[in-house]
Every structure is written in C-alpha cells, then in structure tokens.
Motif scaffolding. Structure first.
Motif, PDB file in Angstrom:
ATOM      1  N   SER A  25      14.644 -36.430  23.687  1.00 43.93           N
ATOM      2  CA  SER A  25      15.517 -35.717  24.497  1.00 43.93           C
ATOM      3  C   SER A  25      16.771 -35.242  24.008  1.00 43.93           C
ATOM      4  CB  SER A  25      16.273 -36.792  25.549  1.00 43.93           C
ATOM      5  OG  SER A  25      15.038 -37.348  26.271  1.00 43.93           O
ATOM      6  N   PHE A  26      17.290 -35.651  22.573  1.00 47.55           N
ATOM      7  CA  PHE A  26      18.457 -35.201  21.998  1.00 47.55           C
ATOM      8  C   PHE A  26      17.816 -33.978  21.178  1.00 47.55           C
ATOM      9  CE2 PHE A  26      21.580 -35.699  18.294  1.00 47.55           C
ATOM     10  CZ  PHE A  26      22.773 -34.958  19.182  1.00 47.55           C
ATOM     11  N   SER A  27      16.698 -33.888  20.483  1.00 47.40           N
ATOM     12  CA  SER A  27      16.087 -32.794  19.798  1.00 47.40           C
ATOM     13  C   SER A  27      15.680 -31.759  20.798  1.00 47.40           C
ATOM     14  CB  SER A  27      15.108 -33.537  19.067  1.00 47.40           C
ATOM     15  OG  SER A  27      15.117 -34.168  18.194  1.00 47.40           O
ATOM     16  N   THR A  28      15.290 -32.101  21.914  1.00 44.21           N
ATOM     17  CA  THR A  28      14.907 -31.038  22.966  1.00 44.21           C
ATOM     18  C   THR A  28      16.169 -30.317  23.341  1.00 44.21           C
ATOM     19  OG1 THR A  28      13.113 -32.008  24.043  1.00 44.21           O
ATOM     20  CG2 THR A  28      14.256 -30.326  25.239  1.00 44.21           C
ATOM     21  N   PHE A  29      17.247 -31.256  23.436  1.00 45.01           N
ATOM     22  CA  PHE A  29      18.809 -30.413  23.794  1.00 45.01           C
ATOM     23  C   PHE A  29      19.104 -29.739  22.738  1.00 45.01           C
ATOM     24  CE2 PHE A  29      23.267 -31.215  23.299  1.00 45.01           C
ATOM     25  CZ  PHE A  29      23.718 -30.276  24.204  1.00 45.01           C
ATOM     26  N   LEU A  30      19.212 -30.157  21.540  1.00 45.23           N
ATOM     27  CA  LEU A  30      19.790 -29.391  20.518  1.00 45.23           C
ATOM     28  C   LEU A  30      18.877 -28.050  20.228  1.00 45.23           C
ATOM     29  CD1 LEU A  30      20.600 -32.248  17.906  1.00 45.23           C
ATOM     30  CD2 LEU A  30      22.192 -30.954  19.181  1.00 45.23           C
ATOM     31  N   THR A  31      17.602 -28.169  20.337  1.00 42.27           N
ATOM     32  CA  THR A  31      16.940 -26.828  20.271  1.00 42.27           C
ATOM     33  C   THR A  31      17.030 -25.912  21.231  1.00 42.27           C
ATOM     34  OG1 THR A  31      14.878 -28.226  19.387  1.00 42.27           O
ATOM     35  CG2 THR A  31      14.304 -26.076  20.164  1.00 42.27           C
ATOM     36  N   SER A  32      17.239 -26.252  22.507  1.00 42.63           N
ATOM     37  CA  SER A  32      17.496 -25.288  23.622  1.00 42.63           C
ATOM     38  C   SER A  32      19.018 -24.697  23.508  1.00 42.63           C
ATOM     39  CB  SER A  32      17.531 -25.954  24.913  1.00 42.63           C
ATOM     40  OG  SER A  32      16.144 -26.374  25.178  1.00 42.63           O
ATOM     41  N   LEU A  33      19.888 -25.771  23.086  1.00 41.83           N
ATOM     42  CA  LEU A  33      21.204 -25.106  22.631  1.00 41.83           C
ATOM     43  C   LEU A  33      21.332 -24.361  21.685  1.00 41.83           C
ATOM     44  CD1 LEU A  33      24.309 -25.672  23.524  1.00 41.83           C
ATOM     45  CD2 LEU A  33      24.286 -27.302  21.721  1.00 41.83           C
ATOM     46  N   SER A  34      20.507 -24.435  20.480  1.00 40.47           N
ATOM     47  CA  SER A  34      20.738 -23.386  19.332  1.00 40.47           C
ATOM     48  C   SER A  34      20.143 -22.066  19.974  1.00 40.47           C
ATOM     49  CB  SER A  34      20.039 -24.193  18.214  1.00 40.47           C
ATOM     50  OG  SER A  34      20.127 -25.386  17.757  1.00 40.47           O
ATOM     51  N   PHE A  35      18.978 -22.173  20.376  1.00 37.00           N
ATOM     52  CA  PHE A  35      18.469 -20.974  20.894  1.00 37.00           C
ATOM     53  C   PHE A  35      19.162 -20.175  21.889  1.00 37.00           C
ATOM     54  CE2 PHE A  35      14.918 -22.027  18.226  1.00 37.00           C
ATOM     55  CZ  PHE A  35      14.549 -20.978  17.454  1.00 37.00           C
ATOM     56  N   LEU A  36      19.768 -21.003  22.784  1.00 39.51           N
ATOM     57  CA  LEU A  36      20.760 -20.551  23.826  1.00 39.51           C
ATOM     58  C   LEU A  36      21.788 -19.810  23.020  1.00 39.51           C
ATOM     59  CD1 LEU A  36      22.463 -20.150  26.496  1.00 39.51           C
ATOM     60  CD2 LEU A  36      23.251 -22.437  26.208  1.00 39.51           C
ATOM     61  N   ALA A  37      22.514 -20.207  21.820  1.00 40.16           N
ATOM     62  CA  ALA A  37      23.691 -19.471  21.278  1.00 40.16           C
ATOM     63  C   ALA A  37      22.977 -18.507  20.451  1.00 40.16           C
ATOM     64  CB  ALA A  37      24.095 -20.518  20.164  1.00 40.16           C
ATOM     65  N   TYR A  38      21.649 -18.569  19.896  1.00 38.16           N
ATOM     66  CA  TYR A  38      20.915 -17.432  19.349  1.00 38.16           C
ATOM     67  C   TYR A  38      20.801 -16.333  20.172  1.00 38.16           C
ATOM     68  CZ  TYR A  38      17.591 -15.084  16.436  1.00 38.16           C
ATOM     69  OH  TYR A  38      16.739 -14.300  15.604  1.00 38.16           O
ATOM     70  N   GLY A  39      20.471 -16.502  21.346  1.00 36.75           N
ATOM     71  CA  GLY A  39      20.230 -15.423  22.390  1.00 36.75           C
ATOM     72  C   GLY A  39      21.466 -14.849  23.054  1.00 36.75           C
ATOM     73  N   LEU A  40      22.518 -15.677  22.886  1.00 35.39           N
ATOM     74  CA  LEU A  40      23.776 -14.972  23.421  1.00 35.39           C
ATOM     75  C   LEU A  40      24.522 -14.232  22.262  1.00 35.39           C
ATOM     76  CD1 LEU A  40      25.563 -17.944  24.909  1.00 35.39           C
ATOM     77  CD2 LEU A  40      24.851 -16.017  26.266  1.00 35.39           C
ATOM     78  N   PHE A  41      24.002 -14.520  20.870  1.00 31.83           N
ATOM     79  CA  PHE A  41      24.438 -13.732  19.790  1.00 31.83           C
ATOM     80  C   PHE A  41      23.854 -12.471  19.617  1.00 31.83           C
ATOM     81  CE2 PHE A  41      26.323 -17.925  18.244  1.00 31.83           C
ATOM     82  CZ  PHE A  41      27.730 -17.376  18.124  1.00 31.83           C
ATOM     83  N   LYS A  42      22.454 -12.619  20.003  1.00 31.77           N
ATOM     84  CA  LYS A  42      21.716 -11.210  19.972  1.00 31.77           C
ATOM     85  C   LYS A  42      21.750 -10.684  21.349  1.00 31.77           C
ATOM     86  CE  LYS A  42      19.739 -11.902  15.899  1.00 31.77           C
ATOM     87  NZ  LYS A  42      19.904 -11.059  14.884  1.00 31.77           N
ATOM     88  N   ALA A  43      22.544 -10.905  22.065  1.00 32.39           N
ATOM     89  CA  ALA A  43      22.483 -10.383  23.647  1.00 32.39           C
ATOM     90  C   ALA A  43      21.197 -10.088  24.352  1.00 32.39           C
ATOM     91  CB  ALA A  43      23.283  -9.144  23.713  1.00 32.39           C
TER      92      ALA A  43
END
Length: 235
Positions: free
Chosen positions: A175-193
């Motif tokens: 669950s923790f790895s799933t959360f961290l993966t989603s959070l990382s790519f959420l940030a990646y997507g926001l930085f990339k707009a």
C-alpha cells in the motif's frame, strides 16, 4: 508560463519525481515474485488468477506508448517505468502459462494475444489517423481510462478491509509503495503540466491515502475470528 529562471528548477524537480516514481514502481512490479516462486516450487498455479497480470500488461503497453516521444515529447519517465512494467508482466504471464492447467493455459494465451493485437491496433490507429497533437490526446485518454480501470483492485481491497475489519490482505509495504508511486507521478505530471499523467495519479494518491489510513486504523484490531480465506487469490 514559468519565468525562465524557474525552468531549470522545474526540470530538476520533474526529473527527480520521475526517477522516484520509477524506483517505487519497481518495488510494485517485484511484489508478485513470492507468488511466482510458490507457483514454480509447486509447479502449479493453484487457485491464483492470471487476470491481474493481463490487465497490468495492457495498461503498461498503452502508457508506454503514451510516454514515447513519438506521442508525448518530454515525458520519457512515463515510458521507462511502463517499459519495465511490460517486461515484468511478460515474465509473470509466461511463467503462469507454463504451470497453468490446460484450460487456464488456453485462456491466458488467448488473453495475451488479444492484448497484443489491441495494442497494435491502438498504435496503428494513432499513427495513421491522428496528427502529433491529436495523437497525444487520443492515446492520453486511453491511458487515463486504462489506469482508472485498474483502480478496481484497490477499491476491492478497501472494501474487504472494512468488511473484515482486518488488514490481513492489505500488506503495508504494498500500500505504501502504491501511494508513493502515485504521489511521485502526480508531482511529475504537475511539473510537466500534463493532465493525462497527474489526473489518474491524483486518484491513485487519494486511494493510497485511504488504504494507509485504514491500515493504521485496523492494524491493532483483533479480528482473528473474522478472518476468512480468499477463494481466488491473486497477487
């Protein structure tokens, strides 16, 4: 639009988020290894289901296609993580087919071929009928749809935890790895707009938070008498 002075920092942050997402995703991709060790050891797939690996393969292929420069320039981290995912799922499916019963073997072969054919159709259509901008939108919507469809698994686990008042079937590290993966790519997507990246991963992040909250809420609840075996187990 970001000021020129902010562009290097934005680039560094997006790269860091993408690398982190790849690392956390690698942990997720490796999580079924104990299941397949058991399958190889017992030379049988027992009651395990191969469907999750088929769905994950299709999702990884579509998201890999979206992340390639031919479709979406500048989001190569999406391509790398899903390229790794394709390799892992291909290995899992191959092992599953080798040790499955005849009926399961034929079903898995049929589903695998269908996934490959569907992916090739998506590639051909996106190349033949769309220009570069509309191609990114077309494949982007498909990648979002495939990611959202995979959220059925976390929703099933959440429902199971609440019903049984036990985290027996929801390992913390997963669950923790799933959360961290989603959070990382959420940030990646926001930085990339890029909404095709941050929107589905935003949903995944919310589901991850819910899973972690449920884990900490129920981890100390003694529910031995409520535990029931799963009939069809899947990794």
């Amino acid at each position: 639009m970001l000021p020129n002075s902010c562009l290097p920092a934005n680039s560094i942050c997006s790269a860091a988020a993408g690398i982190a997402g790849n690392v956390f995703a690698l942990v997720l991709f490796m999580s079924p290894i104990p299941t397949f060790r058991r399958i190889v050891r017992n030379q049988s797939t027992e009651q395990f289901s191969g469907s999750p690996y088929i769905y994950t393969l299709l999702n990884s292929l579509i998201c890999l296609w979206y992340g390639l420069p031919l479709v979406s320039p500048g989001v190569i981290m999406v391509a790398t993580v899903n390229g790794i995912g394709v390799v892992f799922q291909a290995v899992y499916i191959t092992v599953f087919i080798v040790y499955a019963s005849k009926a399961k073997k034929l079903k898995m072969l049929g589903l695998s071929i269908s996934v490959i054919v569907l992916f090739l159709v998506v590639v051909i259509i996106s190349l033949q009928f769309f220009d570069s901008h509309s191609r990114q939108i077309f494949v982007g919507y498909l990648s979002v749809a495939s990611l959202i469809s995979m959220f059925a698994s976390p929703l099933f686990i959440i429902k199971l935890v609440i019903k049984m008042r036990s985290v027996e079937y929801m390992p913390f590290y997963l669950s923790f790895s799933t959360f961290l993966t989603s959070l990382s790519f959420l940030a990646y997507g926001l930085f990339k707009a890029d909404p095709f990246i941050y929107f589905p991963n935003g949903i995944g992040t919310i589901l991850g938070i819910i899973q972690l909250a449920l884990y900490f809420y129920y981890k100390n609840v003694s529910t031995v008498h409520l535990r029931e075996p799963l009939i069809n187990s899947c990794a």
